[in-house]
Design a protein around this motif. Structure first.
Motif, PDB file in Angstrom:
ATOM      1  N   CYS A 166      -0.474  -7.381   6.117  1.00 14.07           N
ATOM      2  CA  CYS A 166      -1.740  -6.785   5.670  1.00 14.07           C
ATOM      3  C   CYS A 166      -2.608  -7.853   5.022  1.00 14.07           C
ATOM      4  O   CYS A 166      -2.128  -8.646   4.213  1.00 14.07           O
ATOM      5  CB  CYS A 166      -1.443  -5.666   4.676  1.00 14.07           C
ATOM      6  SG  CYS A 166      -2.867  -5.132   3.741  1.00 14.07           S
ATOM      7  N   ILE A 167      -3.885  -7.906   5.387  1.00 15.80           N
ATOM      8  CA  ILE A 167      -4.780  -8.902   4.798  1.00 15.80           C
ATOM      9  C   ILE A 167      -5.679  -8.299   3.716  1.00 15.80           C
ATOM     10  O   ILE A 167      -6.680  -8.881   3.311  1.00 15.80           O
ATOM     11  CB  ILE A 167      -5.631  -9.609   5.871  1.00 15.80           C
ATOM     12  CG1 ILE A 167      -6.427  -8.580   6.678  1.00 15.80           C
ATOM     13  CG2 ILE A 167      -4.771 -10.459   6.785  1.00 15.80           C
ATOM     14  CD1 ILE A 167      -7.509  -9.193   7.552  1.00 15.80           C
ATOM     15  N   CYS A 198      -7.862  -5.829   3.644  1.00 12.98           N
ATOM     16  CA  CYS A 198      -9.268  -5.706   4.023  1.00 12.98           C
ATOM     17  C   CYS A 198      -9.900  -4.427   3.496  1.00 12.98           C
ATOM     18  O   CYS A 198     -11.111  -4.278   3.524  1.00 12.98           O
ATOM     19  CB  CYS A 198      -9.416  -5.769   5.535  1.00 12.98           C
ATOM     20  SG  CYS A 198      -8.984  -4.206   6.331  1.00 12.98           S
ATOM     21  N   CYS A 257      -7.279  -1.596  12.206  1.00 14.56           N
ATOM     22  CA  CYS A 257      -6.675  -2.525  11.243  1.00 14.56           C
ATOM     23  C   CYS A 257      -6.761  -3.934  11.816  1.00 14.56           C
ATOM     24  O   CYS A 257      -6.199  -4.212  12.868  1.00 14.56           O
ATOM     25  CB  CYS A 257      -5.220  -2.131  10.989  1.00 14.56           C
ATOM     26  SG  CYS A 257      -4.276  -3.391  10.107  1.00 14.56           S
ATOM     27  N   SER A 280      -5.405  -6.707  11.166  1.00 13.03           N
ATOM     28  CA  SER A 280      -4.204  -7.523  11.359  1.00 13.03           C
ATOM     29  C   SER A 280      -3.158  -6.778  12.176  1.00 13.03           C
ATOM     30  O   SER A 280      -2.045  -7.272  12.357  1.00 13.03           O
ATOM     31  CB  SER A 280      -3.635  -7.963  10.009  1.00 13.03           C
ATOM     32  OG  SER A 280      -3.249  -6.839   9.259  1.00 13.03           O
ATOM     33  N   ILE A 338       0.873  -1.167   0.000  1.00 11.02           N
ATOM     34  CA  ILE A 338       0.000   0.000   0.000  1.00 11.02           C
ATOM     35  C   ILE A 338       0.921   1.232   0.000  1.00 11.02           C
ATOM     36  O   ILE A 338       1.689   1.431   0.942  1.00 11.02           O
ATOM     37  CB  ILE A 338      -0.904   0.025   1.245  1.00 11.02           C
ATOM     38  CG1 ILE A 338      -1.849  -1.187   1.216  1.00 11.02           C
ATOM     39  CG2 ILE A 338      -1.695   1.323   1.317  1.00 11.02           C
ATOM     40  CD1 ILE A 338      -2.743  -1.298   2.433  1.00 11.02           C
TER      41      ILE A 338
HETATM   42  S1  SF4 Z   1      -5.895  -3.008   4.183  1.00 11.14           S
HETATM   43 FE1  SF4 Z   1      -6.714  -3.666   6.164  1.00 11.14          FE
HETATM   44  S2  SF4 Z   1      -5.181  -5.121   6.917  1.00 11.14           S
HETATM   45 FE2  SF4 Z   1      -4.191  -3.937   5.290  1.00 11.14          FE
HETATM   46  S3  SF4 Z   1      -3.183  -2.241   6.350  1.00 11.14           S
HETATM   47 FE3  SF4 Z   1      -5.211  -1.506   5.703  1.00 11.14          FE
HETATM   48  S4  SF4 Z   1      -6.530  -1.865   7.495  1.00 11.14           S
HETATM   49 FE4  SF4 Z   1      -4.675  -3.092   7.780  1.00 11.14          FE
END
Ligand code: SF4
Ligand code: HEM
Ligand code: HEM
Ligand code: SF4
Lengths: 72, 394
Positions: B275-276, B278, B256, B258, B231
């Motif tokens: 990171c899952i 989400c 978050c 995870s 990300i």
């Molecule tokens: S997408 Fe979900 S799991 Fe990944 S960093 Fe963002 S909040 Fe956390």
């Protein structure tokens, strides 16, 4: 095997089980392909013709079945 | 003139701030006999506390095994205009994009041939036309098909696939949901119109884990867009969110699932390995965060509304698969799943129920997919996989 022959076999199977057991499309495919030694796709194709010609119809009683249309 | 019924009980449902289906039926009932009798029968149902619809049977359009749902009144003398009141499912457009011209045309046709009542869209995803007689089925089908429309799915068949608006309007989408939806619909026309499954099968495609079409709860096969890369964080935008009053620790980091984010008041850090995907953080801080790298989808199987064993959510079968036309890898996988279901499924058994009955191991072996850690049934439980004697000897 000729398609006409497959169609006859399918029709005969549906006719025979009328009033006893409702057949699903997959029952017909499994039975006829095993008995006639042909592929399921061939059975499917013949069944398609019978449905499109209105010789057989789909019905729904909690699941989908193949049957002979009711006489008017 | 359509008949008029007193409806004191239904009138209650017009009160309050919400749109009311009773108000809409009344509008149609003012000029349509079927809608009028529908209203009358419904009031009676409320009064007597029982339903007066019978369903199923032999009704449809030549050559089709679905798309028309037979409905009959059990009080045909009392409500003759709804003696037959069949529902027609029209295959909807990917992402539900219509022009107002087309919608008007459909409504005009439906006023002419049916009750005038529609449902856009049903939970099935179809464009639903509610209530017409048996004689009108072929004519209305002819009108619609001559304009390029087709019936949707019903019965023991593939149901009309549906998807979120995806890349058409949404920057979060990781896959072309609209194209996937259209492509699968075209590929499996026979599976849709010529019922040959043990029971229904639904595809729903969402561009990301926000899952606007609730595919995880409503589809036998959920296709959910995801990404492989990191990300990307734009720290300036993070600072702007903070300045505009966002409590980044509480609203983002602590939420978050995870626990892979941290924020020291200056810099937002993400441990991408944990990171899952989400979507929580990206959805909250769109300007600051962006998914990068390879895009694809997670394939989940098995959700359905309560039936034999209660409701289930889909679970992950394939953590990541590329989703690019012509989607052959995906289609081959689905065909294997259908084969397994065809071989072992009982009448009215959904594929998810079959997997629970036969076990995930047998299913995965059949479709040729290796067990993977992502296939957990739910968090913090044992993996849904058991080893064979042969495995243990290795
Ligand atoms: S997408 Fe979900 S799991 Fe990944 S960093 Fe963002 S909040 Fe956390
Ligand atoms: C009478 C004895 C015990 C009972 C009744 C018991 C019962 C349970 C139950 C009900 C769970 C939760 C299962 C679930 O999440 O569904 C659990 C988890 C667990 N138990 Fe026990 N247990 C017992 C003894 C022990 C002992 C002696 C150990 C270790 C030496 C142990 C280790 C664990 C572990 C590691 C977990 C998993 C915790 C987790 O999921 O985070 N248990 N136990
Ligand atoms: C006879 C011995 C043991 C018994 C009866 C036992 C029992 C259990 C039980 C009941 C659970 C919960 C399963 C669940 O959540 O559904 C569990 C989980 C767990 N056990 Fe054991 N256990 C044993 C030995 C051990 C040992 C020796 C270790 C590590 C050295 C261990 C590590 C764990 C861990 C880490 C979990 C959690 C797995 C997870 O989070 O899903 N267990 N065990
Ligand atoms: S599911 Fe994701 S990609 Fe699809 S519309 Fe919703 S947020 Fe956008």
């Amino acid at each position: 095997m000729e398609k006409e022959e497959v169609k006859q076999k399918i029709y005969a199977l549906v006719e025979k089980s009328m009033g006893k057991k409702k057949l699903k499309s997959s029952d017909i495919q499994k039975t006829v392909s095993a008995e006639a030694g042909i592929s399921r796709d061939e059975v499917k194709d013949a069944l398609k013709d019978l449905i499109d010609d209105g010789k057989l119809i789909y019905t729904y009683f909690g699941g989908s079945f193949v049957e002979i249309p009711p006489k008017e | 003139m359509p008949r008029k019924y007193e409806t004191p009980l239904l009138d209650e449902l017009e009160k309050g701030p919400f749109p009311s289906f009773v108000t809409e039926i009344k509008k149609a009932a003012a000029r349509n006999d079927m809608a009028a009798d529908e209203l009358g029968q419904l009031e009676k149902s409320y009064r007597e506390r029982r339903g007066y619809w019978k369903h199923g049977g032999i009704v449809g359009v030549r050559g089709y095994g679905g798309g028309v749902i037979g409905r009959y009144s059990s009080l045909p003398e009392e409500f003759p205009s709804v003696a037959n009141f069949h529902t027609i499912r029209i295959n909807s457009v990917s992402g539900f994009f219509y022009t107002s011209k087309i919608l008007k045309e459909m409504c005009d046709l439906w006023d002419k041939y049916g009750s005038g009542l529609t449902n856009m869209h049903g939970s099935t995803g179809d464009l639903i036309l509610l209530g017409t007689s048996t004689e009108n089925l072929e004519p209305i089908f002819a009108e619609f098909s001559s304009r390029g429309w087709d019936l949707g799915g019903s019965g023991s068949a593939l149901r009309t696939p549906s998807c979120c608006i995806g890349p058409a309007r949404c920057e979060w989408s990781n896959i072309d949901t609209l194209d996937i939806n259209y492509n699968l619909t075209q590929e499996w026309q026979d599976e849709m119109h010529r019922p040959a499954f043990p029971y229904k099968f639904k595809f729903k495609t969402a561009g990301c884990a926000v899952d606007c079409i609730a595919s995880i709860a409503r589809a036998d096969c959920s296709i959910i867009g995801t990404w492989k890369g990191t990300i990307a964080v734009n720290q300036d935008e993070v600072a702007t969110y903070a300045k505009n009053g966002m409590n980044i620790k509480e609203e983002i980091v602590d939420m978050c699932p995870s626990g892979c984010m941290s924020y020291d008041g200056k810099e937002l850090k993400i441990n991408d390995e944990d990171c899952i995907r989400c979507m929580h953080c990206i959805a909250k801080m769109t300007k600051a965060l962006k998914a990068t790298g390879e895009k694809g989808a997670t394939i989940l199987i098995g959700s359905k509304a309560p039936f034999v064993i209660g409701s289930t959510l889909s679970w992950v079968i394939i953590p990541f698969i590329k989703m690019e036309p012509p989607y052959d890898e995906f289609k081959d996988l689905i065909r294997k799943m259908w084969e397994f279901w065809d071989e072992h499924g009982k009448n009215r058994e959904r594929i998810g129920e079959l997997i629970i009955r036969k076990g995930m191991r047998e299913f995965l072996e059949f479709i040729g997919v290796e067990p993977q850690p992502q296939q957990i049934k739910e968090p913090r439980r044992d993996p849904f996989f058991f080893w064979t004697e042969a495995d243990l000897q290795k």
